[in-house]
Design a protein around this motif. Sequence first.
Motif, PDB file in Angstrom:
ATOM      1  N   THR A 152       0.840  -1.203   0.000  1.00 41.13           N
ATOM      2  CA  THR A 152       0.000   0.000   0.000  1.00 41.13           C
ATOM      3  C   THR A 152       0.872   1.248   0.000  1.00 41.13           C
ATOM      4  O   THR A 152       0.600   2.218  -0.724  1.00 41.13           O
TER       5      THR A 152
ATOM      6  N   ALA B 134       2.477   1.687  -3.452  1.00 39.72           N
ATOM      7  CA  ALA B 134       1.520   2.199  -4.438  1.00 39.72           C
ATOM      8  C   ALA B 134       1.273   3.693  -4.252  1.00 39.72           C
ATOM      9  O   ALA B 134       1.172   4.451  -5.224  1.00 39.72           O
ATOM     10  N   GLN B 135       1.200   4.140  -3.002  1.00 36.52           N
ATOM     11  CA  GLN B 135       0.966   5.559  -2.742  1.00 36.52           C
ATOM     12  C   GLN B 135       2.178   6.391  -3.143  1.00 36.52           C
ATOM     13  O   GLN B 135       2.032   7.480  -3.723  1.00 36.52           O
TER      14      GLN B 135
ATOM     15  N   LYS C  97       4.245   5.642  -5.476  1.00 37.32           N
ATOM     16  CA  LYS C  97       4.228   5.664  -6.938  1.00 37.32           C
ATOM     17  C   LYS C  97       3.244   6.712  -7.452  1.00 37.32           C
ATOM     18  O   LYS C  97       3.539   7.434  -8.417  1.00 37.32           O
ATOM     19  N   SER C  98       2.096   6.812  -6.799  1.00 39.78           N
ATOM     20  CA  SER C  98       1.104   7.798  -7.229  1.00 39.78           C
ATOM     21  C   SER C  98       1.600   9.221  -7.020  1.00 39.78           C
ATOM     22  O   SER C  98       1.121  10.156  -7.671  1.00 39.78           O
ATOM     23  N   LEU C  99       2.574   9.392  -6.120  1.00 38.68           N
ATOM     24  CA  LEU C  99       3.139  10.712  -5.841  1.00 38.68           C
ATOM     25  C   LEU C  99       4.374  11.015  -6.699  1.00 38.68           C
ATOM     26  O   LEU C  99       5.003  12.056  -6.531  1.00 38.68           O
ATOM     27  N   GLY C 100       4.725  10.080  -7.579  1.00 30.81           N
ATOM     28  CA  GLY C 100       5.801  10.358  -8.524  1.00 30.81           C
ATOM     29  C   GLY C 100       7.037   9.499  -8.420  1.00 30.81           C
ATOM     30  O   GLY C 100       7.963   9.646  -9.218  1.00 30.81           O
TER      31      GLY C 100
ATOM     32  N   ASP D  80       9.355   6.172  -8.814  1.00 30.51           N
ATOM     33  CA  ASP D  80       9.441   4.958  -9.614  1.00 30.51           C
ATOM     34  C   ASP D  80       9.613   3.793  -8.654  1.00 30.51           C
ATOM     35  O   ASP D  80      10.422   3.877  -7.717  1.00 30.51           O
TER      36      ASP D  80
ATOM     37  N   ASN E 181      -1.975   7.767   4.459  1.00 33.27           N
ATOM     38  CA  ASN E 181      -1.691   8.580   3.270  1.00 33.27           C
ATOM     39  C   ASN E 181      -1.007   9.891   3.632  1.00 33.27           C
ATOM     40  O   ASN E 181      -0.083  10.345   2.946  1.00 33.27           O
TER      41      ASN E 181
ATOM     42  N   GLU F  84       2.702  11.145   2.462  1.00 31.13           N
ATOM     43  CA  GLU F  84       2.926  12.439   1.818  1.00 31.13           C
ATOM     44  C   GLU F  84       4.064  13.201   2.499  1.00 31.13           C
ATOM     45  O   GLU F  84       4.876  13.857   1.831  1.00 31.13           O
TER      46      GLU F  84
END
Length: 213
Positions: free
Chosen positions: A21, A24-25, A27-30, A32, A200, A204
């Motif tokens: 999890t 994946a988060q 990755k969603s924030l940029g 690799d 989350n 961040e």
Amino acid sequence: MMNLGAQRVGLTGGIGSGKSTVAAQLKSLGADVIDADAISRQLTAVDGKAMDAIVKKFGFEYQQADGSLDRARMRELVFHQKENRLELEKILHPFIQNEMKNQYEAMQSKGAKLVVFDLPLLAESRTWRKNIDNIIVVDCSSETQVSRVLARDSQNTNNPKPMTRDLVINIIASQASRTERLKLADVIILNDEITRQQLNEEIELIAKRFGLI
């Protein structure tokens, strides 16, 4: 082994810790992400590069009709008999390390800013620790790990043989201890009694620390 370039962050945690999890988060924030488990699944899928060696070592009974690994049967074998687990790792790890190296170099050549190495066995591997700039450990209690894995398996309709509680406990026992992982950590995510929103928000903050956002 690897050239300097993109920041290299190791991400690790025991089974059921929530490590995927977090990956994946990020990755969603940029970020690799290079996923060791995903590579392992590719190596043991139909026509996977590791299957010939696995069948030669363990026999055709661990190969499904389509030529892929019978993961449930192999899991039962290797997490009840340490010597077999070490033999399987001896086959898989060189393939995994080579593919991760190739993926990292490809990402770096494309200008990746931060590469996350999702490594369940980071604490057990001296090789990878030497090639990582920072380590994130996702931590939770063993009871939370067991509960999450059993819940996840029971909800997976594609899984013909869900893991038993005893098997999950054996898998946890085969991995590095919480203490061993935490000793390596530059960043710790305590993922026990925490909401997804709180998780989350913590991710961040980590992304900001590493310059992603």
